[in-house]
Design an enzyme around this catalytic site. Structure first.
Site, mmCIF file in Angstrom:
data_model
loop_
_atom_site.group_PDB
_atom_site.id
_atom_site.type_symbol
_atom_site.label_atom_id
_atom_site.label_comp_id
_atom_site.label_asym_id
_atom_site.label_seq_id
_atom_site.Cartn_x
_atom_site.Cartn_y
_atom_site.Cartn_z
ATOM 1 N N CYS A 401 45.692 36.304 46.071
ATOM 2 C CA CYS A 401 44.542 37.179 45.826
ATOM 3 C C CYS A 401 43.973 37.732 47.128
ATOM 4 O O CYS A 401 43.488 38.865 47.166
ATOM 5 C CB CYS A 401 43.438 36.415 45.097
ATOM 6 S SG CYS A 401 43.799 35.996 43.375
ATOM 7 N N MET A 402 44.007 36.935 48.187
ATOM 8 C CA MET A 402 43.376 37.318 49.450
ATOM 9 C C MET A 402 44.266 38.175 50.338
ATOM 10 O O MET A 402 43.917 38.429 51.493
ATOM 11 C CB MET A 402 42.954 36.063 50.221
ATOM 12 C CG MET A 402 41.873 35.252 49.551
ATOM 13 S SD MET A 402 41.212 33.952 50.619
ATOM 14 C CE MET A 402 42.672 32.912 50.859
#
Length: 411
Positions: A401-402
């Site tokens: 996600c990051m």
């Protein structure tokens, strides 16, 4: 064809360039009364979140990955005065609900800031106490308790969602929730005006003005010929079909199939990459609930039919067999979060145990707190690079996600 700045034809090819966003003051503008509206469950401690994120970035650099930052690219993209003014106009236009007619005062405030300070402030949010107002209009006398003229963007450190690299192009995404919708404006300006991208003719397969929602956490690049995209709360079937049509009609792409995978509409199954992520040629980390549903899931394979000059769609409910077929392997191995244990699996899934970032085949970055899952990965021959994420995880996202890969070596 000259090599461009974007190349992502798999989930597992050696990662060469990645886009990150270092957590900033936007996290300190999270307050309990407005958490849910900004899609947070808790408030991360900024100092520690930054330390954790810096170590994440350094882990990637130590593996030979070039790390570029969204906030820096965005500031460089608005170096031209006219571009900067247009960017401010666009941000204010998309913030009408909170700006309350004070565009002129906010622009005066912005005029004092450097390009980098401007980007940082827009990302962090503008508090009402920062803007000097003359009480000449009735609205200015009202006791409006909402504290911001521009909402903070605390989800920005999840760079996976507002945009997604697909082949040599990108999708610039219309986000599902209003709280995140402005986020993709940064990449729009970066592609159009940043020296690294503006002359590279990067295809935009879907842009943020599309009427249909799509988010990068639902977009997985299985191979140079196949995509997997989740039909979820945040990504619509219409967006997936439009993306498939746009890709198929571009003669420079190698993609031949788009596998649309229907997943439940719940926060636990927020995106496809919270359900499973690819970590090797034939291995996926998965939410343990997949084992109950893998033969009952709705999968729709979208292909281009040359005879009809149109797409064709076929239905299946066999996830593992479909993945093996499009990847050209004999069988697929699913590795469950928390080893499938009812307690360990639920706990580690909540802490994004299946949201791994693959940086080359069989090498992944994970949160160290998911120790049951990490040991299972090692037992399966996967090299695990652990990072601490006690504060980062409060945003409900993991290493995939990051991160937004911009360039991977082909496999």
């Amino acid at each position: 064809m000259t090599q461009g700045p974007i190349q992502v034809n798999s989930e597992i090819g050696r990662l060469k360039t990645v886009l990150l966003k270092r957590p900033g003051k936007e996290l300190e503008n999270l307050v309990p009364d407005h958490l849910s509206g900004l899609l947070f469950d808790d408030i991360p401690y900024l100092k520690v979140a930054q330390e954790e994120h810096d170590k994440f970035a350094q882990t990637l650099r130590d593996e030979g990955v070039e790390v570029v930052y969204l906030e820096k690219l965005a500031a460089e993209a608005i170096a031209d005065k006219d571009v900067r003014e247009q960017f401010i106009d666009d941000i204010l236009a998309e913030s009408q609900k909170t700006v309350l007619g004070h565009e002129a005062e906010i622009k005066t405030f912005f005029a004092k800031l450097s390009d980098q300070e401007l980007i940082d402030k827009i990302m962090a949010g503008v508090r009402k106490e920062e803007i000097e107002l003359k009480t000449t209009h009735l609205v200015e006398y009202m006791d409006d308790r909402y504290p911001f003229y521009l909402d903070p963007m605390p989800n920005l450190y999840f760079t996976r969602d507002p945009q997604a690299s697909v082949g040599r192009g990108m999708t610039i995404n219309r986000m599902y929730w209003r709280a995140r919708r402005r986020e993709s404006l940064f990449m729009t300006y970066i592609l159009k005006y940043h020296p690294r991208f503006k002359d590279a003719d990067v295809p935009v397969w879907l842009d943020r003005n599309s009427p249909f929602n799509i988010e990068g956490g639902d977009e997985l690049i299985l191979s140079k010929e196949a995509l997997a995209i989740g039909i979820s709360e945040r990504t619509s079937a219409q967006a997936i079909e439009r993306l498939a049509r746009n890709i198929f009609k571009d003669e420079s792409t190698t993609f031949k199939k788009v596998i649309a995978i229907e997943i439940p509409n719940s926060r636990t199954f927020m995106h496809l990459d919270t359900v499973f992520t690819m970590i090797d040629y034939d291995k996926f980390t998965v939410h343990s609930a997949i084992f109950k549903e893998e033969n009952n899931m709705n999968l729709f394979t979208i292909e281009y039919d040359e005879a009809k000059d149109d797409i064709k769609i076929t239905h299946s409910n066999k996830l593992r067999e479909t993945l093996a077929d499009v990847l050209g392997v004999e069988k697929i191995e699913f590795i469950p979060t928390g080893n499938g244990d009812v307690i360990d699996g639920a706990r580690e899934q909540w802490n994004d145990g299946s949201n791994t970032l693959c940086i080359r085949p069989g090498v992944v970055v994970t949160y160290d707190r998911n120790y049951v899952s990490n040991q299972l990965l090692r037992d399966k021959g996967i090299k695990v690079l652990e990072i601490t994420g006690s504060e980062l995880v409060r945003g409900r996202g993991g290493p995939r996600c990051m991160s937004q890969p911009l360039f991977r070596e082909d496999i």
